[in-house]
Design a protein around this motif. Structure first.
Motif, short mmCIF file in Angstrom:
data_model
loop_
_atom_site.label_atom_id
_atom_site.label_comp_id
_atom_site.label_asym_id
_atom_site.label_seq_id
_atom_site.Cartn_x
_atom_site.Cartn_y
_atom_site.Cartn_z
N SER A 1 48.20 -10.88 16.47
CA SER A 1 47.73 -9.57 16.91
C SER A 1 46.22 -9.67 17.07
CB SER A 1 48.15 -8.48 15.94
OG SER A 1 47.37 -8.55 14.79
N GLN B 1 38.61 -9.28 20.72
CA GLN B 1 39.56 -9.84 21.69
C GLN B 1 40.19 -8.71 22.50
OE1 GLN B 1 41.83 -11.91 18.62
NE2 GLN B 1 41.55 -13.84 19.73
N GLY C 1 37.26 -21.62 18.53
CA GLY C 1 37.98 -20.97 17.45
C GLY C 1 37.76 -19.47 17.38
N SER C 2 37.11 -18.91 18.40
CA SER C 2 36.89 -17.46 18.37
C SER C 2 38.04 -16.71 19.03
CB SER C 2 35.56 -17.12 19.06
OG SER C 2 35.59 -17.55 20.41
N GLY C 3 39.02 -17.44 19.54
CA GLY C 3 40.21 -16.77 20.08
C GLY C 3 40.18 -16.53 21.58
N LYS C 4 39.46 -17.35 22.32
CA LYS C 4 39.40 -17.18 23.77
C LYS C 4 40.77 -17.39 24.41
CE LYS C 4 36.10 -20.29 24.32
NZ LYS C 4 35.82 -20.57 22.91
N THR C 5 41.46 -18.44 23.95
CA THR C 5 42.75 -18.75 24.57
C THR C 5 43.73 -17.60 24.38
OG1 THR C 5 42.29 -21.06 24.11
CG2 THR C 5 44.53 -20.53 24.77
N GLU C 6 43.68 -16.95 23.22
CA GLU C 6 44.55 -15.78 23.02
C GLU C 6 44.22 -14.67 24.01
OE1 GLU C 6 47.23 -15.55 21.20
OE2 GLU C 6 46.98 -17.52 20.29
N ARG D 1 50.15 -24.24 24.82
CA ARG D 1 50.21 -22.83 24.42
C ARG D 1 50.66 -21.94 25.55
NH1 ARG D 1 44.76 -21.93 21.20
NH2 ARG D 1 45.38 -19.75 21.12
N VAL E 1 37.88 -16.77 14.55
CA VAL E 1 39.01 -15.95 14.16
C VAL E 1 39.28 -16.05 12.66
CG1 VAL E 1 41.50 -15.72 14.36
CG2 VAL E 1 40.12 -16.05 16.41
P1 ADP Z 1 39.34 -20.71 21.31
O1 ADP Z 1 40.14 -20.80 22.57
O2 ADP Z 1 38.18 -19.76 21.42
O3 ADP Z 1 38.95 -22.04 20.73
P2 ADP Z 1 41.86 -19.95 20.15
O4 ADP Z 1 42.38 -18.87 21.00
O5 ADP Z 1 42.39 -21.31 20.34
O6 ADP Z 1 40.26 -20.01 20.23
O7 ADP Z 1 42.01 -19.53 18.64
C1 ADP Z 1 41.80 -20.42 17.56
C2 ADP Z 1 42.96 -20.32 16.60
O8 ADP Z 1 43.03 -19.00 16.06
C3 ADP Z 1 44.29 -20.55 17.27
O9 ADP Z 1 45.13 -21.25 16.37
C4 ADP Z 1 44.84 -19.16 17.51
O10 ADP Z 1 46.23 -19.11 17.52
C5 ADP Z 1 44.26 -18.38 16.35
N1 ADP Z 1 44.00 -16.99 16.70
C6 ADP Z 1 43.38 -16.53 17.80
N2 ADP Z 1 43.31 -15.18 17.78
C7 ADP Z 1 43.88 -14.79 16.63
C8 ADP Z 1 44.11 -13.50 16.01
N3 ADP Z 1 43.71 -12.38 16.60
N4 ADP Z 1 44.73 -13.49 14.82
C9 ADP Z 1 45.13 -14.63 14.24
N5 ADP Z 1 44.96 -15.85 14.75
C10 ADP Z 1 44.34 -15.95 15.94
#
Ligand code: ADP
Ligand code: ZN
Ligand code: ZN
Length: 724
Positions: free
Chosen positions: A200, A205, A230-235, A267, A379
């Motif tokens: 979530s 994000q 690790g800041s959650g860009k891919t999400e 992913r 994250v």
């Molecule tokens: P980035 O692309 O910026 O390096 P990711 O999207 O890969 O970051 O996120 C890093 C890790 O944190 C991944 O394992 C992802 O699944 C997890 N993550 C991202 N957003 C969240 C969230 N809102 N809550 C929990 N875990 C998250």
């Protein structure tokens, strides 16, 4: 009368299409994007229809008719894109169009048809067909079909001893139908690193996704998603792509190099399954063609891939993501030298889609030009690792390439079980060989560069592939003392192995990746090991996410700064900051050491403080003062040939032509010599312009005119617009 304006798929620069052809009714429906086989002088060529017209400037009897229309073709918006690329990057229409046509069009490999297999399907009559009159094989076939849902591959039945004859007899009785089914060659997505569960989203994000969706519903936007690793860009990309699919639109997700970003691909695949297609050059010709067709037919709606995926045939495009947008591999280094980020931008604007550029270390131009979305935190809530800059200037050369503090940090790894990553941006054992007696340096006979010594395979040129055995003595003076300087990844691997023994060391560079079945395999081994160190070139700083890495080391961090290139600062910052971002993703936190001869350089200082904004502010000012991009546009024209005099004369001629034709605010510099490569002499003319389009047009004119006048005979010319 219907006229088709056709660009022949031939790369001769002097040839200027499009050419008019008369369309006879027998060809059926022909539109923009149709591929035709046309007579061309005494030859037959493939050509692409780029426009339809009612009349031609030529008299009807002078117009030829196409021979046939091929099944292959691309939609009109992709034809426009291909022609735009050709124009924008001073290439030829044919080269631009080849980017958007179905993979393999016109080439021998293009003849790969869809692979099909024979299938056998039971009819309704088969359900309670009387067994009387059926042979044992026919009975067995019906039985097998009955227990497997009514359909089987003929090959599976053949494996049971049921041949074609038995099946044909069954078909005549109306009990089965025989058919052909297209087999889809699905590329398999590999998996490395942490698995992807649905999460979530955090507040930042969510805000980013909302902004993207607003753009999606509002006719497009150009956004920069800035967030540390690790800041959650891919999400964010995943959530945005979901919103795109909900609206019945499609998306393109560009990743730097497919092999470097297996996690991103995995992913997307695990979230979207069959709606994903993957396009990249390592797929077999058939696989590429199948994936392309799935996109073209709309069966897959999201394409993930490296730069060439920017040309994916997706109708109703809603989103284009460029992940790791700072990565240099978005620039194609052969004609047409397009920049996939610019292609993405053009396509997004053309189709009212949202462009999202994502990076922890954005380019100055993106920082300046696009609305910014910030993900300021990791994250996991962990802070970024402490970075210590180690000054290597005041050291005794005999201490070797590892500083005592680096060595100590590596040795400590074994004690608490964390892993380390070491970046050394040079391959081989040592990068310079010289004779201690007479000073002879070992150079490539075909290129003006030093040969690099490799541990087992001798001396190599990293530019042309030339190799020779390692010398036992100097051929000039006979001395036996040959100095080896400049430690490369092989030497560093050995030094680190000594420091961390008995922990394992994994080397990841182009050499080891080629040998061990790809670098994914090496990353997997590193991931699976309970402890150890990954040593390698910039490949180690990309795309992966290992939670148990507690130490990152950058050796010779200023090596990239010494390149005579206006992007040297930006590259160095990105490399150091990216590696720093790979450390400390797990519970134990992390630490980063940066060895450098330039501890005061802005790129290194800001990277050590994880301060992209600070770095970019200074860098943008520097670029403004020096009038470097994005405050100007650079076009590099390179001429190569066998004889220095001819190359020089042709380059000087080009320079003179440009002096006469370049618009105000643009000027030509050179010709400047570039180092000899593969036995070819090179000269470069550089154009620096305030405005891009008129300068590109002037360069195209000058080069085409030179090509027509045969002044470039035997020379090759390469034009690089927005040279990196
Ligand atoms: P980035 O692309 O910026 O390096 P990711 O999207 O890969 O970051 O996120 C890093 C890790 O944190 C991944 O394992 C992802 O699944 C997890 N993550 C991202 N957003 C969240 C969230 N809102 N809550 C929990 N875990 C998250
Ligand atoms: Zn010598
Ligand atoms: Zn060479």
């Amino acid at each position: 009368m219907s006229i088709a304006k056709v660009e022949p798929l031939t790369t001769a620069r002097a040839l200027r299409g499009p050419f008019d052809y008369r369309l006879p009714a027998r060809l059926g429906e022909v539109g923009v994007g149709t591929v035709l086989l046309v007579p061309f002088g005494s030859r037959r060529l493939l050509g692409v229809v780029v426009e339809l017209a009612e009349r031609s400037a030529l008299a009807p009897e002078r117009l030829a008719e196409p021979i046939e229309a091929l099944e292959a073709g691309a939609p009109p918006e992709l034809i426009r894109l291909g022609l735009w690329v050709a124009r924008e990057y001073c290439s030829t229409a044919a080269r631009g169009l080849e980017l958007v046509l179905p993979p393999g069009t016109g080439s021998a490999r293009g003849q790969t048809r869809a692979r099909s297999e024979s299938v056998v399907e039971a009819t309704a009559a088969a359900i309670d067909a009387p067994e009387a009159g059926l042979g044992p094989r026919q009975r067995r076939a019906l039985e097998l079909l009955g227990t497997s849902g009514g359909e089987l591959r003929a090959a599976d039945l053949a494996a049971e001893g049921i041949g074609r004859d038995a099946l044909l007899r069954l078909e005549r009785r109306g009990l089965v139908t025989l058919g052909e089914r297209e087999v889809r060659r699905r590329p398999v997505a590999a998996r490395v690193g942490a698995p992807a569960d649905r999460v979530s989203l955090g507040a930042e994000q969510r805000a980013a996704v909302e902004r993207i969706v607003a753009g999606l519903d509002g006719g497009g936007a150009e956004l920069l998603l800035h967030g540390v690793t690790g800041s959650g860009k891919t999400e964010v990309y995943l959530a945005a792509a979901e919103a795109v699919l909900e609206r019945g639109r499609g998306a393109i997700v560009l990743v730097p190099e497919i092999g470097m970003t297996p996690q991103a691909v995995a992913r997307f695949s695990s979230r979207f399954g069959d709606r994903i297609a993957v396009l990249h050059s390592r797929l077999g010709a058939g696989e590429r063609r199948d994936e392309w067709q799935r996109l073209r037919r709309g069966e897959a709606r999201i394409c993930v891939g490296p730069r060439s995926a920017a040309f994916a045939p997706i109708a109703g495009l809603g989103l284009i993501v460029c992940d790791e947008e700072h990565d240099a591999s978005y620039k194609q280094e052969s004609d047409p030298r397009y920049d996939a980020r610019e292609v993405a931008r053009w396509r997004a604007a053309d189709s009212g889609a949202v462009l999202v550029l994502g990076s922890a270390t954005p380019r100055p131009e993106s920082w300046l030009e696009h609305e910014r979305l910030e993900l300021p935190r990791r994250v996991d809530g962990r802070s970024l690792p402490d970075v210590e800059v180690i000054d290597m200037r005041a050291r005794d050369g005999r201490e070797g390439p590892l500083h005592a503090r680096t060595r100590a940090a590596l040795s400590a790894l074994g004690e608490d079980g964390g892993k380390g990553i070491v970046l050394i941006n040079r391959r081989g054992w040592s990068t310079h060989l010289s004779c201690r007696e007479c000073g002879r340096a070992w150079q490539c006979p075909a290129c003006d560069v030093s040969l690099v010594l490799h541990r087992v395979s001798g001396l190599h040129c990293h530019h042309c592939g030339h190799s020779e055995p390692a010398p036992a003595s100097c051929p000039d003076c006979g001395s036996m003392t040959v100095a080896r300087t400049g430690a490369g990844s092989e030497r560093i691997e050995e030094l680190i192995a000594e420091a961390v023994a008995p922990q394992p060391v994994f080397r990841l560079d182009a050499d080891s990746a080629a040998r061990k079945g790809g670098h994914l395999e090496i990353l997997r081994e590193f991931e699976a090991a309970p402890s150890g160190v990954l040593v390698g070139t910039q490949m180690v700083a990309k795309g992966h996410d290992f939670p148990d890495v507690v130490l990152g080391v950058v050796l010779d961090a200023d090596a990239t700064l010494r390149f005579p290139d206006f992007r040297a600062e930006e590259r160095t910052f990105a490399l150091v900051a990216q590696l720093a971002g790979r450390s400390g993703r797990g519970e134990r936190g992390g630490r980063v050491l940066v060895q450098t001869l330039a501890p005061g350089a802005a790129a290194i200082r800001h990277a050590a403080e994880h301060d992209a904004a600070g770095f970019l502010a200074g860098e943008i000012e520097r670029r403004r003062e020096l009038r470097y991009p994005p405050f100007s546009h650079l076009i590099r024209i390179e001429l190569t040939g066998a004889e220095a005099d001819r190359v020089q004369a042709a380059a000087a001629g080009l320079r003179a032509a440009l002096d006469a034709t370049l618009p105000g605010g643009a000027r030509a510099l050179g010709p400047a010599p570039r180092f000899r490569l593969r036995g070819r002499e090179r000269r470069q003319v550089l154009v620096k312009a305030n405005e891009r389009a008129p300068a590109v047009a002037a360069v195209r004119e000058a080069v085409d005119a030179a090509a027509r006048s045969r002044r470039l005979r035997d020379l090759s010319v390469s034009i690089d617009v927005d040279a990196q």
